[in-house]
Each structure stands twice: as C-alpha cells, then as structure tokens.
Write an enzyme that holds these catalytic residues in place. Structure first.
Site, PDB file in Angstrom:
ATOM      1  N   ASP A   1       0.864  -1.174   0.000  1.00 54.97           N
ATOM      2  CA  ASP A   1       0.000   0.000   0.000  1.00 54.97           C
ATOM      3  C   ASP A   1       0.907   1.233   0.000  1.00 54.97           C
ATOM      4  O   ASP A   1       2.132   1.136   0.118  1.00 54.97           O
ATOM      5  CB  ASP A   1      -0.977  -0.008   1.182  1.00 54.97           C
ATOM      6  CG  ASP A   1      -2.220   0.834   0.874  1.00 54.97           C
ATOM      7  OD1 ASP A   1      -2.172   1.671  -0.053  1.00 54.97           O
ATOM      8  OD2 ASP A   1      -3.251   0.663   1.557  1.00 54.97           O
TER       9      ASP A   1
HETATM   10  C1  BGC Z   1      -5.136   3.095   0.102  1.00 47.74           C
HETATM   11  C2  BGC Z   1      -5.228   2.065  -1.000  1.00 47.74           C
HETATM   12  C3  BGC Z   1      -5.092   2.738  -2.350  1.00 47.74           C
HETATM   13  C4  BGC Z   1      -3.772   3.494  -2.381  1.00 47.74           C
HETATM   14  C5  BGC Z   1      -3.479   4.174  -3.705  1.00 47.74           C
HETATM   15  C6  BGC Z   1      -3.929   3.991  -0.052  1.00 47.74           C
HETATM   16  O1  BGC Z   1      -3.966   5.075   0.814  1.00 47.74           O
HETATM   17  O2  BGC Z   1      -5.107   2.427   1.347  1.00 47.74           O
HETATM   18  O3  BGC Z   1      -6.454   1.371  -0.898  1.00 47.74           O
HETATM   19  O4  BGC Z   1      -5.176   1.808  -3.382  1.00 47.74           O
HETATM   20  O5  BGC Z   1      -3.796   4.485  -1.367  1.00 47.74           O
HETATM   21  O6  BGC Z   1      -4.248   5.295  -3.886  1.00 47.74           O
END
Ligand code: BGC
Length: 740
Positions: free
Chosen positions: A268
C-alpha cells in the site's frame, strides 16, 4: 473461447519462457526498477519521470489518467529504455470511472453478482480509454464496524456475500482475457483483517485469532485468487503484532504456499517505510528487507526498494532469488496484459465515456442497491394523480458531488443526475417541486432555513427529506465515533414531522447509520448509500413506484453505536439472550432492587437486537415464504443436500426479491455462528406468482477451520433457513453423517 487467466493453459509456455529470457538479460538495477512504482501525479509526469524511465528505474506508475501522458510514458519506457519493458499504469478505479456506480457497499446491497460484475466491467473499459491497465480494486475486507470509514469501499459484514461479490468484481475488471481492450488487472485488497481496526479508527491495530482470520477474513481473498486476480495488496494495519506488509505468514505461507497465487503483491502507499513507524524495523533499509523477504513484490511510492534493495543484496542480507521471483511475478502480469504487444491506451477501440450502456448499468445498480427500511401505512410508492406540490428538503437533494461517494478521482459531478432534477423530470411541469436545502452541509446546525423548510413542507402534499452524510464523511481516514445523522438533521426531521405532512426520508451515506432517533418520526425511509451518477433517476423511480425497492442490507444497522460490533453471524455464547430474559434500564425496579437482570448477553440500554438486521429490506410487493423442506434428513460427508421453499408474491406489483439461505451447524469442534449465509438468489415475481427456490449445499460448503486449523465439515445436526433477511424463522433441519 480463450482460456481464463486462472486456467493452467494460460499459465503454460511461452509466458514463463519469455519471463526467464527477459530476466536473464536484466541487470540488478533494472530488476529493482521493476519493483518500483512511482507517483505520476506531480507536475507533468513525462518531464520528471523521463530520465528514470529511460534508466529502467520504474516498473509502474500510478495516479495518471490522461491518455496523452500515459502514452508518452509508455513510449519512453518501451522505446528509450534498454530493455523496453512497458509500464503498469495503476489507478484507484473503485466504483466506476467517469460513470460513477454506487459505492461498493451500495453495490453489495443489490446482492446481484451479475450486476456488480457489469459495474466493474464498465469501470474497466472507461478507465482503459486513458491507458490505465490496472485497478486497485476490489476492496474485499469483511467490515463489521460501521464507524470505519472504509466500510463504504467494502461489501459489508458477511464472508459469503463478500466472497461472491469479490469474484464478480475480479471477473468484471479482468474479463476472460486480460489482453482484450477494456480490461484491467485487478488488485484484491487489503490483505488481511483491515476491517477489524480497533474502534473502527482507520489504520488502527487489529488482533484476530488465526481461526477467525481463516474463517472470516481470508475466504474472500482466496475466492479472488481462485478467480485469477492479478495482484494483491497487504493492508496498512498491523495484524497480531505484524503489519501485513512484513508478514511472511500472510504473503508466503497463506498466499503462495497454500493458495498458489502467481500474480504479484503491491504494497500500500508508502507502507514499506511505515514498517519503521509501526515499530517493526529501525530504518528504511530494514523495512525494505522485511517487506521484500515477506513477499511484497512491488513498492507503491516511498522509495525504500529503489534506495536499499541493491545494498541489501550486496551485503548478502537478501537473496537474489527473492528479487528474481518478485520480478518474475510482475513480468507475468505484464505479459498476461499483453503490454509487450501493445502498451498504449485503447481509446479508439472502446466506447465513449458515459455512454448509454454505462449510464443504464449505473442506474440499474443504483435501483437495486437502495434499501427500503420503513414504509408505514404504505406511504410509498407516491401517487402522481392529484399531486400538486412536493417539498424536496435537505442538503443532499441536489448535491451532485456528494452523492458520488468516496474514491471518485475520475467521476464528473457535472454528469450527476440528482434526485431533485430526476423528480422534476419525472413529474413534469404540472407539479410544483419546491426545493429547500435547509442545511448547507450535512453537518450544519439549525438556522432560519429550517423555518422556510417547515413552511414549504406544511403546504406540500408530501415532504421528501434528503439526509445523510456528505461524501467526505466516509472513505479512507474518514472514520466516525458517532454514526448518527450529522449536524442538526434529526432536529430538521422533528420540525418537519410536526407539520403533519407525510414524510419520506431518503438517506445517502457511506456506512450504516444509527437511525433510532428518526425511525419513528418518518413515514418511510429509503436508504440509498452514495448512489453515484444515476442515483437521482433511480431514487425517483423508486419513490413513484416505477420500480419496487429490492436492496437488502449487506451490514447490520445498530440501534446505538455502543452495540458495535454487532453482526448476524455472531456466536451463541453460554448465556444467549431472548426477549423474556432481558431488562431495560428504564424498567429496573429501584424499590425492590433486582440483583439479576436477565443474566444473558445483552446491553441494559440497547437490548441485543439491532435496529435493522443483515439482509433486511422491504418491497412494494408482499413476499410470503412457506413450505421449507430438505431433500434428505441425513446426508453423508461428501454429499449434497437441497434446501427449498416456496415464495409467493401476495402483493399487487411485480418486484424482485433477494432470497437468502442460512444454516447453523449446531455443534462443532469449535463453536459455530448462530447463522451463516450459504446462498442467495435475486428473483422476480409477478403479483400472485409462486416460485420454488432451491439451494444445493455440498458438505464442502459447510466446512470451516476447526480446532486443528484444518478446513473440514463436521458431522452433526444442522438447521437451515430460507427467507428475506437474516431474522427469518422458516426453518428445517438435516444431519450430516460421517463418510462411509
Ligand atoms: C489506500 C489504497 C489505495 C492506495 C493508492 C492507499 O492510501 O489504502 O487502498 O489503493 O492508497 O491510492
């Protein structure tokens, strides 16, 4: 038909050969480059990324959705880097692209996997016009805490429903063949247990015993893997002391060894470096080591991999095999997507954005996701004959942006049709639709506009109150400790109620809300979640009876926030409550103090029942379930039993009903929930029509992880129910005998 990507045929040569051939030509920096995902949203991406792309230091970009920029980035990567490896272009295409579908929790309320698959398919083909080839969806965290803002992105509280919809979304995004124009690689997230964040506070700690992890939180991910999901993302949270980004147990033992996942794992956002913040590692180099060793193949943002992996290899602390297998996993998906053949945007080969088909899907999804929670005296559907004036009151009657919900990077509020506009269009010029916003936002306090709203409601034939949460109140990092209607909305309801005009609340929100304070003050409630671009026309059709509501709750609605977590598939406890075994706090006799207040598992001030149970939703039809039966009183392990019942539409209109089948395994080597959803089907019945609904259950579908942490069904007595919600009492029984 081409083999699906889950099929062994697809995995066969020549992709593996091509991967090996390419790997053998790659330098260590080029390999590490493939493991690096860069944010392309700062400034004009080609300018500041060009050098890194030429040097082969980037395997993927995210956050760019402009075909011209994406194509230029791909051109640099394939034409100007030494090996010409194309880019993965990732984006959070969560519930639509330009056409915004209902939030995932709303889609889940449709209990319609085919429709959910279609929503994902439309989102994929719209996104693909810009060269995006990978989405960070579906989010399939079982979510039993409505305080958690990310419940909006989930399919709700149930393991079976989430698993079915996880598969539908993966199929919708990826299709049968990832090389087809308009398909995206999907990403199952967040692995695992993120939904159990303490007190629903986003990113907070989770502590989940392995048996619960395996029985509740992991199955949707296994279903997604079995459906061929290309990628997977570990969660930001920590699980039993180890953040999933650094968890060999999750990313190697479960994912690779047990489930044989052959796609790749993306961290993530900056979650590799956050291992240090969690307190698992001392510095970024150690974080890179922990994540790579655990099985995170690509790092999203952050830069710990690009900065430290080479040094770790040189020091002999990380094996080159780890790097090689990570790069092979990434290249496998690039080959499956056909990027080596054509990495560019497919805009000429795809339908335009927001075409009639996309809008029809969005409307169908909104229609089927709305849950009617109350309809006192049959106030709904509203009759148009004799209707002269409608009061449309509230902050969400005409709020094009708010009704789209969370994660709508590419949605266009200018294309939203609000309920106000749709009701005006449906009723035509003959009816006065008087709009009073009354509150600037859903959080506003009472003010003079309340008086205006009351005056308008007093003159109207019906008052429609558009209440709920603005989009910013749910989603990532948008958790709430109080899940009531924000601001002075309850006060607004009471003031309008006092006019005596029939009152219908249409509630848009990103989570279940506690509606105890208004439920008896309104005649009807339509709970519409954040319904997306076509929410308005769907709501108008439902209000005026063009179609009947048919959504069913994918998550329990508590009476009070203090009941959370409250979900239907709870355990029985040693002291289960019943109506005659509970005492309300107001009924405690102060003169003759009671020492025993029921002695069962309930709250003195809330009892033990939710306000609305999982699976609940009313209809304009009148569905009656009867004659439940089982195909056999006894079956052996390895056999199937069919549970069936009759469903009759005793009402006056045709409508869809979501038929649900639950079981209870009465005795287990570990205790089992009081009810578990094992099947559901959406069917449509004409007035007077009766249908037989059947659910065939193989004993494998009744298996669970037991005391030995092994998946198996156990012999013994079972109850089975069929009905319209998880409270159904229409029950039969059967017994499983040991295999011969
Ligand atoms: C979130 C993810 C997301 C990623 C990219 C993160 O803050 O937890 O679910 O895909 O950002 O935007």
């Amino acid at each position: 038909m081409k083999p699906s990507i889950a099929s062994p045929l697809y995995h066969a040569e020549p992709i593996e050969q091509r991967i090996r051939a390419l790997l053998s030509r790659m330098t260590l920096p080029e390999k590490i480059g493939q493991m690096n995902q860069r944010n392309a949203s700062e400034g004009y991406a080609p300018d500041y990324l060009a050098e890194e792309l030429r040097a082969g230091r980037v395997g993927s970009v995210l956050n760019v959705a402009d075909a011209g920029i994406v194509d230029e980035l791909q051109r640099i990567a394939v034409e100007e880097s030494r090996l010409g490896i194309p880019l993965l272009v990732g984006r959070d295409v969560i519930h639509g692209f330009r056409t915004v579908m209902p939030i995932p929790l709303g889609q889940a309320a449709s209990w319609n996997p085919e429709l959910v698959r279609e929503c994902a398919s439309v989102a994929a083909r719209e996104a693909a016009t810009t060269g995006i080839n990978w989405t960070f969806a579906p989010m399939i965290d079982v979510s039993r805490d409505p305080r958690w803002g990310r419940i909006a992105e989930s399919c709700g509280e149930d393991v079976f429903l989430t698993s079915r919809l996880a598969v539908a979304m993966v199929e919708g995004f990826q299709g049968e063949d990832l090389t087809e124009p308009g398909k995206l690689a999907a990403c199952a997230k967040h692995f695992a247990g993120y939904g159990a964040a303490e007190s629903g506070r986003d990113y907070a700690t989770t502590s989940i015993p392995e048996i619960e992890l395996r029985n509740v939180y992991l199955p949707p991910f296994q279903a997604a893997v079995d459906a061929g999901v290309a990628t997977l993302m570990p969660s930001f949270s920590e699980l039993n002391g180890i953040p999933p980004t650094g968890s060999e147990f999750l990313l190697r033992q479960v994912l690779r060894d047990e489930w044989h996942f052959d796609g790749f794992v993306i961290s993530d956002w900056d979650s590799v470096r956050q291992l240090r913040t969690h307190g698992l590692t001392e510095n970024d180099a150690e974080s890179a080591l922990a994540a790579a060793a655990a099985g995170v193949d690509m790092e999203m943002a952050g830069g710990a991999y690009i900065d430290h992996l080479a040094g770790l290899i040189e020091e002999g602390r990380l094996s080159i095999d780890v790097i090689d297998s990570a790069v092979a996993n990434i290249l496998r998906i690039k080959f499956r997507l056909g990027l080596f053949e054509d990495p560019f945007s497919k805009r000429d080969r795809l339908p335009p954005l927001l075409d009639a088909d996309a809008l029809a899907t969005a409307k169908a999804a909104a229609l089927q996701s709305v849950v009617m929670l109350r309809n006192q005296g049959g106030v709904l559907p509203l009759r148009t004959d004799g209707l002269a004036m409608v009061a449309a009151i509230g902050p969400l009657a005409d709020a094009p942006y708010e009704q789209l919900g969370t994660w709508i990077f590419d949605g266009d509020p200018a294309c939203t049709v609000t309920p106000l506009r749709a009701i005006e269009a449906l009723l035509g010029p003959g009816v006065n639709v008087h709009h009073v916003r009354a509150m600037e936002t859903s959080r506003s306090k009472a003010g003079p506009a309340f008086d205006e709203a009351v005056a308008v409601a007093r003159d109207a034939d019906v008052a429609l109150l558009f209440l709920g949460e603005e989009s910013i109140l749910s989603g990532e990092a948008h958790s709430r400790a109080d899940i009531g209607l924000p601001g002075d909305q309850v006060e607004l309801v009471r003031r309008i109620r006092a006019t005596g005009t029939p009152l219908v609340a249409v509630i848009m929100a990103g989570r279940p809300l506690t509606l105890t304070g208004i439920v008896d003050e309104v005649d009807a409630i339509l709970f519409a979640w954040h319904p997306g671009t076509m929410g308005g026309p769907a709501i108008a059709d439902l209000l005026f009876g063009v179609e009947s509501p048919s959504g069913k709750l994918p998550a329990t609605f508590p009476r009070m926030v203090g009941q959370v977590p409250i979900y239907y598939s709870q355990k029985n406890t040693g002291k289960p409550p019943s109506p005659d075994m509970i005492v309300h706090i107001d009924d405690i006799d102060t003169h003759a103090p009671q020492t025993s207040l029921g002695m069962t598992a309930f709250h003195l001030d809330a009892g033990y029942r939710p306000l609305f149970p999982f699976g609940f939703g009313l209809s304009y039809a009148e569905f009656q379930y009867h004659d439940i039966r089982t195909s056999a009183a006894e079956i052996r392990l390895g056999e199937s039993v069919t549970i069936s019942a009759e469903l009759t539409n005793r009402g006056g209109v045709a409508a869809d009903e979501v038929v649900q089948c639950y079981i209870r395994d009465l005795v287990g080597s570990v205790t089992r929930p009081v009810k578990e959803l094992k099947g559901f089907r959406r069917i449509r019945l004409e007035p007077g029509e009766t249908a037989t609904v059947e659910f065939e259950l193989h004993t494998d579908e009744l298996a669970f992880f037991g005391r030995e942490m092994r998946l198996a069904a156990e012999p013994g007595e079972f109850h089975a129910w069929i009905g319209g919600d998880s409270d159904t009492e229409l029950k039969t029984t059967f017994r499983i005998l040991a295999a011969d």
